[in-house]
Design a protein around this motif. Structure first.
Motif, PDB file in Angstrom:
ATOM      1  N   UNK A   1       0.827  -1.205   0.000  1.00  0.00           N
ATOM      2  CA  UNK A   1       0.000   0.000   0.000  1.00  0.00           C
ATOM      3  C   UNK A   1       0.861   1.255   0.000  1.00  0.00           C
ATOM      4  N   UNK A   2       1.884   1.277   0.824  1.00  0.00           N
ATOM      5  CA  UNK A   2       2.720   2.469   0.928  1.00  0.00           C
ATOM      6  C   UNK A   2       3.532   2.696  -0.354  1.00  0.00           C
TER       7      UNK A   2
ATOM      8  N   UNK B   1      -1.836  -7.556  -0.419  1.00  0.00           N
ATOM      9  CA  UNK B   1      -2.282  -6.730  -1.538  1.00  0.00           C
ATOM     10  C   UNK B   1      -3.734  -6.304  -1.355  1.00  0.00           C
ATOM     11  N   UNK B   2      -4.564  -7.203  -0.853  1.00  0.00           N
ATOM     12  CA  UNK B   2      -5.974  -6.859  -0.666  1.00  0.00           C
ATOM     13  C   UNK B   2      -6.173  -5.929   0.519  1.00  0.00           C
ATOM     14  N   UNK B   3      -5.315  -6.022   1.522  1.00  0.00           N
ATOM     15  CA  UNK B   3      -5.360  -5.057   2.618  1.00  0.00           C
ATOM     16  C   UNK B   3      -5.117  -3.650   2.073  1.00  0.00           C
TER      17      UNK B   3
ATOM     18  N   UNK C   1      -0.980   3.797   7.421  1.00  0.00           N
ATOM     19  CA  UNK C   1      -1.382   2.423   7.142  1.00  0.00           C
ATOM     20  C   UNK C   1      -2.701   2.411   6.364  1.00  0.00           C
ATOM     21  N   UNK C   2      -2.903   1.387   5.552  1.00  0.00           N
ATOM     22  CA  UNK C   2      -4.177   1.282   4.833  1.00  0.00           C
ATOM     23  C   UNK C   2      -5.316   0.949   5.784  1.00  0.00           C
ATOM     24  N   UNK C   3      -6.501   1.388   5.427  1.00  0.00           N
ATOM     25  CA  UNK C   3      -7.667   1.070   6.246  1.00  0.00           C
ATOM     26  C   UNK C   3      -8.080  -0.395   6.106  1.00  0.00           C
ATOM     27  N   UNK C   4      -7.732  -0.967   4.960  1.00  0.00           N
ATOM     28  CA  UNK C   4      -8.089  -2.368   4.736  1.00  0.00           C
ATOM     29  C   UNK C   4      -9.573  -2.578   4.553  1.00  0.00           C
ATOM     30  N   UNK C   5     -10.232  -1.638   3.872  1.00  0.00           N
ATOM     31  CA  UNK C   5     -11.688  -1.754   3.698  1.00  0.00           C
ATOM     32  C   UNK C   5     -12.069  -2.972   2.869  1.00  0.00           C
ATOM     33  N   UNK C   6     -11.337  -3.216   1.780  1.00  0.00           N
ATOM     34  CA  UNK C   6     -11.592  -4.381   0.919  1.00  0.00           C
ATOM     35  C   UNK C   6     -13.071  -4.512   0.570  1.00  0.00           C
ATOM     36  N   UNK C   7     -13.707  -3.408   0.226  1.00  0.00           N
ATOM     37  CA  UNK C   7     -15.145  -3.432  -0.055  1.00  0.00           C
ATOM     38  C   UNK C   7     -15.421  -4.160  -1.370  1.00  0.00           C
ATOM     39  N   UNK C   8     -16.255  -5.187  -1.364  1.00  0.00           N
ATOM     40  CA  UNK C   8     -16.595  -5.864  -2.619  1.00  0.00           C
ATOM     41  C   UNK C   8     -17.369  -4.915  -3.533  1.00  0.00           C
TER      42      UNK C   8
END
Length: 321
Positions: A133-134, A163-165, A212-219
């Motif tokens: 992500x960074x 990667x998905x995070x 840091x990434x939020x890690x939403x991973x929204x479909x």
């Protein structure tokens, strides 16, 4: 932060890389600044964008001179520093590529080892897990990127988890067959588990200055790639799997269970295969909707290329809506 869209299915052979390649080109044609990132160790997206001479430039000998996503990870892996800037390749004024690398597979063990260490509040664990992500946010910011598209390999390993995070949205390409439905049954629970696991880790980050990434991973939905019906797969079977996809996606990926009154709102697009155009486009090293008569796109082929452009334009617009 720049939005990140990951194209992912843990079932291979669904045309995922081809889809990322064409969506990236179409968005660039529409005037959006796009960063395409190849996080699949097989590096097929990189091979689609770059010719053989360019590939030799980014994958030279010795490997320490390589100009890929793995180059950005070397200081972190070696313990000599944090991530380095990604060596992007300029495709055109609106499109850049972070090239992939077969060496990326060697990062899998480190990602696996550091995942549980995040729960212990270890700073290095967070730096490793958030590295993709960074790297991509930094690369997109340098180029003025408006959207990041990620291509991933077809598995549920630690590389794809990291990667998905990094992703805000997940698009699932699939084809209408039993294997894709089985893939959805594995995919959905894994995404929910990873999302929850990352959320529980975020609060243990010991370094407030570390973004840091939020890690939403929204479909975001699914895209059906209508592969040509083979002689050994009757039209009835094709229609059967098409009919079963919507409910399977809702149940497996979204965790939504229905008994009556289900209406599908998750299909983003249904795309033709354009099988006859793909070899022509690969030979010309361009997306199918850029094919011209000089490339051999005559008559029906040119009509199909233009139709593909309209179809993928509608898809690109929908993805950004």
């Amino acid at each position: 932060m720049i939005p990140v869209i990951a194209f992912f299915n843990n079932k291979g052979g669904v045309g995922k890389t081809t889809l990322v390649y064409h969506v990236a080109w179409k968005l660039a044609d529409m005037g959006y600044r796009v960063l395409a990132a190849d996080l699949d160790p097989q590096a097929n997206l990189t091979g689609a964008f770059l010719d053989e001479d360019e590939l030799e430039e980014i994958w030279p000998e010795p490997p320490t001179l390589q100009q890929t996503i793995f180059s950005s990870l070397r200081p972190l892996i070696a313990g000599t520093g944090d991530i380095a800037d990604a060596p992007t390749r300029h495709i055109n004024s609106y499109l850049d590529l972070v090239p992939g690398d077969i060496a990326l597979s060697s990062f899998e063990d480190e990602l696996s080892a550091q995942w549980p260490n995040c729960l212990d509040g270890q700073e290095r664990a967070f730096r490793v897990t958030s590295a993709f992500w960074r790297i991509l946010q930094r690369a997109a910011s340098r180029s003025g990127g408006q959207v990041i598209l990620i291509d991933l390999g077809p598995n549920l390993g630690a590389i794809n988890r990291a990667a998905l995070i990094a992703a805000d949205f997940i698009v699932v390409p699939l084809v209408p067959d039993l294997f894709s439905l089985q893939g959805l049954r594995n995919l959905g629970p894994s995404i929910r588990k990873w999302r929850g696991g990352w959320k529980s880790r975020l609060e243990k980050n010991p370094e407030p200055s570390l973004d840091l990434p939020k890690g939403d991973m929204s479909p975001a939905g699914y895209i059906v790639l209508q592969h040509a019906v083979r002689l050994d797969r009757p039209v009835q079977a094709y229609a059967k799997w098409m009919a079963r996809i919507p409910l399977e996606y809702a149940q497996s990926v979204l965790g939504q269970w229905y008994t009556v009154g289900f209406k599908d709102s998750n299909q983003i697009a249904s795309l033709k295969h354009y099988r006859s155009l793909m070899p022509m486009a690969q030979e010309a090293r361009k997306p199918i909707f850029h094919l011209k008569p000089a490339d051999g796109a005559l008559g029906a082929h040119l009509t199909a290329a233009n139709a593909a452009g309209k179809e993928l334009g509608a898809l690109a617009t929908e993805l950004l809506s």
